[in-house]
Design a protein around this motif. Structure first.
Motif, mmCIF file in Angstrom:
data_model
loop_
_atom_site.group_PDB
_atom_site.id
_atom_site.type_symbol
_atom_site.label_atom_id
_atom_site.label_comp_id
_atom_site.label_asym_id
_atom_site.label_seq_id
_atom_site.Cartn_x
_atom_site.Cartn_y
_atom_site.Cartn_z
ATOM 1 N N ASN A 94 -13.244 17.327 18.281
ATOM 2 C CA ASN A 94 -12.122 17.302 17.343
ATOM 3 C C ASN A 94 -11.441 15.938 17.342
ATOM 4 O OD1 ASN A 94 -9.969 18.704 15.660
ATOM 5 N ND2 ASN A 94 -8.768 18.011 17.390
ATOM 6 N N PHE A 95 -11.210 15.375 18.543
ATOM 7 C CA PHE A 95 -10.576 14.057 18.611
ATOM 8 C C PHE A 95 -11.460 12.988 17.969
ATOM 9 C CE2 PHE A 95 -8.302 15.584 22.669
ATOM 10 C CZ PHE A 95 -7.317 16.182 21.894
ATOM 11 N N GLY A 96 -12.761 13.073 18.201
ATOM 12 C CA GLY A 96 -13.671 12.110 17.590
ATOM 13 C C GLY A 96 -13.684 12.211 16.085
ATOM 14 N N ALA A 97 -13.708 13.440 15.576
ATOM 15 C CA ALA A 97 -13.687 13.621 14.113
ATOM 16 C C ALA A 97 -12.373 13.135 13.522
ATOM 17 C CB ALA A 97 -13.908 15.092 13.771
ATOM 18 N N GLY A 98 -11.266 13.416 14.219
ATOM 19 C CA GLY A 98 -9.973 12.942 13.732
ATOM 20 C C GLY A 98 -9.880 11.422 13.721
ATOM 21 N N PHE A 99 -10.408 10.781 14.776
ATOM 22 C CA PHE A 99 -10.396 9.317 14.817
ATOM 23 C C PHE A 99 -11.287 8.736 13.723
ATOM 24 C CE2 PHE A 99 -12.191 5.305 16.407
ATOM 25 C CZ PHE A 99 -11.020 4.576 16.550
ATOM 26 N N GLY A 100 -12.459 9.341 13.527
ATOM 27 C CA GLY A 100 -13.340 8.865 12.467
ATOM 28 C C GLY A 100 -12.714 9.025 11.089
ATOM 29 N N TYR A 101 -12.019 10.134 10.877
ATOM 30 C CA TYR A 101 -11.347 10.332 9.593
ATOM 31 C C TYR A 101 -10.258 9.287 9.385
ATOM 32 C CZ TYR A 101 -8.403 12.475 6.026
ATOM 33 O OH TYR A 101 -7.646 12.700 4.905
ATOM 34 N N THR A 102 -9.515 8.960 10.460
ATOM 35 C CA THR A 102 -8.468 7.948 10.353
ATOM 36 C C THR A 102 -9.059 6.584 10.011
ATOM 37 O OG1 THR A 102 -7.123 9.147 11.967
ATOM 38 C CG2 THR A 102 -6.557 6.851 11.567
ATOM 39 N N VAL A 103 -10.156 6.222 10.681
ATOM 40 C CA VAL A 103 -10.793 4.934 10.403
ATOM 41 C C VAL A 103 -11.292 4.882 8.960
ATOM 42 C CG1 VAL A 103 -12.742 3.440 11.004
ATOM 43 C CG2 VAL A 103 -11.395 4.522 12.808
ATOM 44 N N MET A 104 -11.922 5.952 8.504
ATOM 45 C CA MET A 104 -12.434 5.973 7.138
ATOM 46 C C MET A 104 -11.292 5.910 6.116
ATOM 47 S SD MET A 104 -15.592 5.786 7.359
ATOM 48 C CE MET A 104 -15.913 5.989 5.623
ATOM 49 N N ALA A 105 -10.154 6.552 6.438
ATOM 50 C CA ALA A 105 -9.015 6.480 5.524
ATOM 51 C C ALA A 105 -8.489 5.055 5.429
ATOM 52 C CB ALA A 105 -7.908 7.425 6.001
ATOM 53 N N ARG A 106 -8.416 4.364 6.579
ATOM 54 C CA ARG A 106 -7.965 2.959 6.551
ATOM 55 C C ARG A 106 -8.972 2.081 5.818
ATOM 56 N NH1 ARG A 106 -4.617 5.847 7.957
ATOM 57 N NH2 ARG A 106 -3.039 5.579 9.575
ATOM 58 N N MET A 107 -10.248 2.342 6.006
ATOM 59 C CA MET A 107 -11.261 1.565 5.287
ATOM 60 C C MET A 107 -11.171 1.829 3.786
ATOM 61 S SD MET A 107 -12.854 -0.333 7.376
ATOM 62 C CE MET A 107 -14.177 -0.827 6.273
ATOM 63 N N SER A 108 -10.857 3.058 3.400
ATOM 64 C CA SER A 108 -10.695 3.366 1.982
ATOM 65 C C SER A 108 -9.523 2.585 1.389
ATOM 66 C CB SER A 108 -10.474 4.872 1.802
ATOM 67 O OG SER A 108 -10.248 5.191 0.453
ATOM 68 N N LEU A 109 -8.429 2.474 2.140
ATOM 69 C CA LEU A 109 -7.298 1.670 1.674
ATOM 70 C C LEU A 109 -7.687 0.202 1.544
ATOM 71 C CD1 LEU A 109 -4.382 3.214 3.770
ATOM 72 C CD2 LEU A 109 -4.835 3.543 1.342
ATOM 73 N N LEU A 110 -8.438 -0.307 2.526
ATOM 74 C CA LEU A 110 -8.862 -1.704 2.470
ATOM 75 C C LEU A 110 -9.763 -1.951 1.269
ATOM 76 C CD1 LEU A 110 -8.953 -4.498 3.829
ATOM 77 C CD2 LEU A 110 -10.923 -3.692 5.149
ATOM 78 N N ILE A 111 -10.694 -1.049 1.028
ATOM 79 C CA ILE A 111 -11.594 -1.200 -0.128
ATOM 80 C C ILE A 111 -10.795 -1.173 -1.425
ATOM 81 C CG2 ILE A 111 -13.463 -0.086 -1.397
ATOM 82 C CD1 ILE A 111 -14.569 0.836 1.309
ATOM 83 N N GLY A 112 -9.782 -0.320 -1.469
ATOM 84 C CA GLY A 112 -8.945 -0.260 -2.662
ATOM 85 C C GLY A 112 -8.208 -1.559 -2.922
ATOM 86 N N ARG A 113 -7.706 -2.193 -1.856
ATOM 87 C CA ARG A 113 -7.015 -3.468 -2.045
ATOM 88 C C ARG A 113 -7.991 -4.563 -2.474
ATOM 89 N NH1 ARG A 113 -3.606 -2.227 -4.039
ATOM 90 N NH2 ARG A 113 -2.828 -4.355 -4.054
ATOM 91 N N PHE A 114 -9.180 -4.580 -1.886
ATOM 92 C CA PHE A 114 -10.176 -5.569 -2.300
ATOM 93 C C PHE A 114 -10.602 -5.345 -3.752
ATOM 94 C CE2 PHE A 114 -11.465 -6.476 2.276
ATOM 95 C CZ PHE A 114 -10.885 -7.739 2.254
ATOM 96 N N ASP A 115 -10.714 -4.093 -4.127
ATOM 97 C CA ASP A 115 -11.091 -3.784 -5.506
ATOM 98 C C ASP A 115 -10.038 -4.302 -6.481
ATOM 99 O OD1 ASP A 115 -12.860 -2.364 -7.413
ATOM 100 O OD2 ASP A 115 -11.094 -1.138 -7.732
ATOM 101 N N ASP A 116 -8.756 -4.141 -6.119
ATOM 102 C CA ASP A 116 -7.694 -4.659 -6.978
ATOM 103 C C ASP A 116 -7.707 -6.185 -7.024
ATOM 104 O OD1 ASP A 116 -6.845 -2.138 -7.624
ATOM 105 O OD2 ASP A 116 -5.294 -2.063 -6.080
#
Length: 257
Positions: A180-202
């Motif tokens: 559960n902790f690993g999945a939660g950490f992976g989800y957090t990392v992917m969410a931050r990467m999604s934000l980063l990709i969104g800023r680069f896209d803009d």
């Protein structure tokens, strides 16, 4: 393109590049963006709280709907501010007592219902509703969730010593927790990467001709500004010199005889 859209693109690209400039080092551009973000966030929060609480929840019900008893809640809220006046700070205890008592009375049944009863229902319902249907992936998932819930609860049950079957169940609960902790950490990392990709896209979008090459122009200006800032910092502090080259070494080294 509308001037408001163009100005918004330039502002968004500039503030994004200001924040990314921290990748180089702490600098005035990053501090400006950071302070602006915190200030705008606090200002927006204060305005929203004032509108949602003072206007919608107090002024409108009292002045337009005649619910004068809402003034009692307003009075209790004002009594909390007496904490800043030492002579009458004891009045704030009345408000805190009402908040804690009423909040506990409302929150405890909801917590028991949502965090205990509905959790038990959600864990057992898929298994009980399976009926005579063949064992498939849905039943396997329900059984896996049931085992995970029970073993995790056993791991946090410290009233008995963890040995024998209890130790095995607690060990399985640890595995579920780590997954559960690993999945939660992976989800957090992917969410931050999604934000980063969104800023680069803009930034890529704002670098087009339609937006006046906003990202490219602002990137060049920020780089030039960092260059001037570095030169000014070196001019103020002076270039670094090796003390041994100027004869100002204060170490304990002595010449060999």
């Amino acid at each position: 393109m509308a001037p408001s859209v163009l100005i918004g693109a330039w502002v968004a690209a500039g503030l994004t590049l200001f924040m990314f400039s921290f990748l180089y080092k702490d600098n005035p551009f990053f501090r400006f963006g950071e302070h602006l973000y915190v200030g705008v966030s606090m200002g927006y929060t204060i305005v929203r709280i004032y509108y949602d609480v003072m206007v919608k929840s107090l002024y409108v019900p009292v002045a337009q709907e005649g619910k004068w008893w809402f003034l009692i809640a307003a009075l209790l809220g004002l009594l909390i501010l007496t904490r800043f006046i030492p002579k009458i700070s004891w009045l704030s205890r009345i408000s805190f007592a009402v908040i804690v008592g009423f909040g506990s009375g409302v929150a405890i049944p909801r917590i028991i219902s949502s965090n205990i009863l509905q959790q038990v229902q959600g864990t057992l319902k898929p298994i009980l509703n399976s009926g005579q249907s063949p064992f498939g992936m849905a039943q396997f998932n329900a059984l896996l969730i049931l085992v995970g819930v029970i073993t995790v609860l056993i791991y946090f049950f410290f009233s008995i010593e963890h040995k024998g079957p209890i130790k095995v169940a607690a060990r399985i609960g640890i595995y579920f927790l780590m997954i559960n902790f690993g999945a939660g950490f992976g989800y957090t990392v992917m969410a931050r990467m999604s934000l980063l990709i969104g800023r680069f896209d803009d930034l890529i979008l704002f670098a087009s001709r339609d937006y006046g090459y906003a990202s490219l122009v602002l990137l060049g200006l920020i780089a030039f500004g960092l260059f001037l800032w570095e030169r000014r910092s070196i001019a103020i502090s002076g270039p670094y010199q090796d003390p041994r080259a100027t004869g100002n070494d204060t170490g304990d080294e002595r010449p060999l005889r």
